[in-house]
Write a protein that holds these residues in place. Structure first.
Motif, PDB file in Angstrom:
ATOM      1  N   ARG A  23       1.005  -1.217   0.226  1.00 53.54           N
ATOM      2  CA  ARG A  23      -0.195   0.113  -0.067  1.00 53.54           C
ATOM      3  C   ARG A  23       0.873   1.332  -0.185  1.00 53.54           C
ATOM      4  O   ARG A  23       0.704   2.212  -0.685  1.00 53.54           O
ATOM      5  N   PHE A  24       1.818   1.514   0.813  1.00 54.39           N
ATOM      6  CA  PHE A  24       2.716   2.507   0.884  1.00 54.39           C
ATOM      7  C   PHE A  24       3.691   2.585  -0.371  1.00 54.39           C
ATOM      8  O   PHE A  24       3.638   3.797  -0.834  1.00 54.39           O
ATOM      9  N   ALA A  25       4.003   1.626  -0.866  1.00 55.79           N
ATOM     10  CA  ALA A  25       4.631   1.642  -2.082  1.00 55.79           C
ATOM     11  C   ALA A  25       3.653   2.124  -3.133  1.00 55.79           C
ATOM     12  O   ALA A  25       4.287   2.785  -4.148  1.00 55.79           O
ATOM     13  N   GLY A  26       2.445   1.663  -3.212  1.00 50.54           N
ATOM     14  CA  GLY A  26       1.320   2.400  -4.199  1.00 50.54           C
ATOM     15  C   GLY A  26       1.155   3.755  -4.026  1.00 50.54           C
ATOM     16  O   GLY A  26       1.363   4.698  -4.938  1.00 50.54           O
ATOM     17  N   SER A  27       1.340   4.192  -2.919  1.00 51.79           N
ATOM     18  CA  SER A  27       1.361   5.767  -2.699  1.00 51.79           C
ATOM     19  C   SER A  27       2.453   6.373  -3.142  1.00 51.79           C
ATOM     20  O   SER A  27       2.357   7.669  -3.678  1.00 51.79           O
ATOM     21  N   LEU A  28       3.689   5.847  -3.019  1.00 50.30           N
ATOM     22  CA  LEU A  28       4.878   6.284  -3.713  1.00 50.30           C
ATOM     23  C   LEU A  28       4.826   6.246  -5.219  1.00 50.30           C
ATOM     24  O   LEU A  28       5.050   7.448  -5.859  1.00 50.30           O
ATOM     25  N   ARG A  29       4.194   5.422  -5.808  1.00 53.18           N
ATOM     26  CA  ARG A  29       4.177   5.233  -7.085  1.00 53.18           C
ATOM     27  C   ARG A  29       3.051   6.188  -7.722  1.00 53.18           C
ATOM     28  O   ARG A  29       3.381   7.029  -8.878  1.00 53.18           O
ATOM     29  N   ALA A  30       2.042   6.489  -7.026  1.00 51.21           N
ATOM     30  CA  ALA A  30       1.060   7.380  -7.390  1.00 51.21           C
ATOM     31  C   ALA A  30       1.655   8.987  -7.220  1.00 51.21           C
ATOM     32  O   ALA A  30       1.035   9.698  -7.920  1.00 51.21           O
ATOM     33  N   ALA A  31       2.554   9.093  -6.313  1.00 49.19           N
ATOM     34  CA  ALA A  31       2.719  10.417  -6.065  1.00 49.19           C
ATOM     35  C   ALA A  31       3.928  10.809  -7.025  1.00 49.19           C
ATOM     36  O   ALA A  31       3.964  12.064  -7.784  1.00 49.19           O
ATOM     37  N   VAL A  32       4.726   9.874  -7.684  1.00 49.57           N
ATOM     38  CA  VAL A  32       5.899  10.082  -8.599  1.00 49.57           C
ATOM     39  C   VAL A  32       5.298   9.989 -10.049  1.00 49.57           C
ATOM     40  O   VAL A  32       5.741  11.020 -10.728  1.00 49.57           O
ATOM     41  N   ALA A  33       4.516   9.319 -10.343  1.00 48.80           N
ATOM     42  CA  ALA A  33       4.308   8.917 -11.736  1.00 48.80           C
ATOM     43  C   ALA A  33       3.766   9.939 -12.525  1.00 48.80           C
ATOM     44  O   ALA A  33       4.113  10.275 -13.491  1.00 48.80           O
ATOM     45  N   PRO A  34       2.459  10.740 -12.056  1.00 45.80           N
ATOM     46  CA  PRO A  34       2.033  11.457 -12.857  1.00 45.80           C
ATOM     47  C   PRO A  34       2.595  12.916 -13.022  1.00 45.80           C
ATOM     48  O   PRO A  34       2.191  13.877 -13.821  1.00 45.80           O
ATOM     49  N   HIS A  35       3.581  13.288 -12.071  1.00 43.36           N
ATOM     50  CA  HIS A  35       4.089  14.660 -11.851  1.00 43.36           C
ATOM     51  C   HIS A  35       5.204  14.972 -12.494  1.00 43.36           C
ATOM     52  O   HIS A  35       5.586  15.945 -13.177  1.00 43.36           O
ATOM     53  N   GLY A  36       6.270  13.861 -12.243  1.00 43.89           N
ATOM     54  CA  GLY A  36       7.512  14.084 -12.873  1.00 43.89           C
ATOM     55  C   GLY A  36       8.484  15.260 -12.109  1.00 43.89           C
ATOM     56  O   GLY A  36       9.270  15.928 -12.672  1.00 43.89           O
ATOM     57  N   GLY A  37       8.069  15.524 -11.067  1.00 42.68           N
ATOM     58  CA  GLY A  37       8.691  16.796 -10.386  1.00 42.68           C
ATOM     59  C   GLY A  37       9.886  16.458  -9.556  1.00 42.68           C
ATOM     60  O   GLY A  37      10.386  16.926  -8.973  1.00 42.68           O
ATOM     61  N   GLY A  38      10.176  15.038  -9.540  1.00 35.88           N
ATOM     62  CA  GLY A  38      11.425  14.503  -8.926  1.00 35.88           C
ATOM     63  C   GLY A  38      11.061  14.012  -7.339  1.00 35.88           C
ATOM     64  O   GLY A  38      10.110  14.467  -6.870  1.00 35.88           O
ATOM     65  N   LEU A  39      11.626  12.840  -7.106  1.00 31.24           N
ATOM     66  CA  LEU A  39      11.447  12.303  -5.913  1.00 31.24           C
ATOM     67  C   LEU A  39      12.955  12.587  -4.927  1.00 31.24           C
ATOM     68  O   LEU A  39      13.795  12.317  -5.340  1.00 31.24           O
ATOM     69  N   LEU A  40      12.462  13.335  -3.834  1.00 29.78           N
ATOM     70  CA  LEU A  40      13.620  13.709  -2.771  1.00 29.78           C
ATOM     71  C   LEU A  40      13.620  12.678  -1.703  1.00 29.78           C
ATOM     72  O   LEU A  40      12.420  12.434  -0.962  1.00 29.78           O
ATOM     73  N   LEU A  41      14.648  12.161  -1.394  1.00 30.27           N
ATOM     74  CA  LEU A  41      14.734  11.082  -0.316  1.00 30.27           C
ATOM     75  C   LEU A  41      15.664  11.868   0.808  1.00 30.27           C
ATOM     76  O   LEU A  41      16.723  12.171   0.603  1.00 30.27           O
TER      77      LEU A  41
END
Length: 213
Positions: A24-42
């Protein structure tokens, strides 16, 4: 931890809450990064840098064909002479806005300075996710959170969301990163399922070494 070991770990954890929770949490991560393309900051805390998760997400991005999963590791202290991809300081968080995703990973409570930066990123439109020990202040800022280590037992109420107290942060990170790269693309985008990755890994291990020139 490679794909085979993750598969074995999932077999051991079958029937527990961890499989569903990490997917579920991984799904939230994918949903956040996939449509926007604004970058994933860790980013971690001042005393903890999530090196391993950064490396595993980078691998998953390559294996699954999801480049948006490849993160930028934000470091609280950048040593002199660090290569460019390891020289991103906390100032990068100030530029996080709409379309960006900020994943905070730490086994300890973040300090006030980090919480302020996370608050500013969310206010500017970034999606905030937390993988931590259940810090209430951080969770108040996060759009989604997963508790991977128990907070100190001080008589407080059980954390929300609840989780079985048997996995450490490093193990949960492996499950989340593996889940983030699997079953995530429609067939039109030629996504390879988890079993396909295992087959490819087995083929790579069985293949003869390349010739030396």
């Amino acid at each position: 931890m490679d794909a085979v070991r993750v598969a074995l770990l999932r077999e051991v954890l079958a029937g527990t809450e961890w499989i569903e929770a990490t997917r579920r949490f991984a799904g939230s991560l994918r949903a956040a990064v996939a449509p926007h393309g604004g970058g994933l900051l860790l980013v971690g805390s001042a005393g903890y840098e999530p090196w391993h998760l950064a490396a595993h997400l980078d691998d998953e991005a390559a294996w699954s064909g999801l480049p948006e999963l490849s993160p930028t590791l934000v470091r609280h202290r950048v040593p002199a002479g660090a290569p460019a991809h390891l020289a991103v300081g906390p100032g990068r968080l100030a530029a996080a806005g709409r379309g960006a995703t900020l994943l905070v990973v730490t086994p300890e409570s973040p300090d006030a300075g980090l919480l302020e930066k996370v608050h500013d990123a969310r206010r500017n439109g970034a999606t905030v996710l937390a993988l931590d020990s259940g810090d209430r202040d951080l969770h108040a800022l996060a759009h989604d959170a997963l508790i991977a280590a128990p907070p100190p037992d001080d008589g407080a109420a059980a954390p929300d969301p609840p989780r079985p107290p048997d996995l450490d942060l490093d193990t949960v990170q492996h499950l989340v990163s593996a889940a983030a790269g699997e079953n995530s693309r429609p067939e039109a985008r030629h996504h390879r399922r988890f079993r396909d990755r295992l087959a490819r890994l087995a083929e790579a291990l069985a293949a003869p070494p390349p010739p030396r020139w």
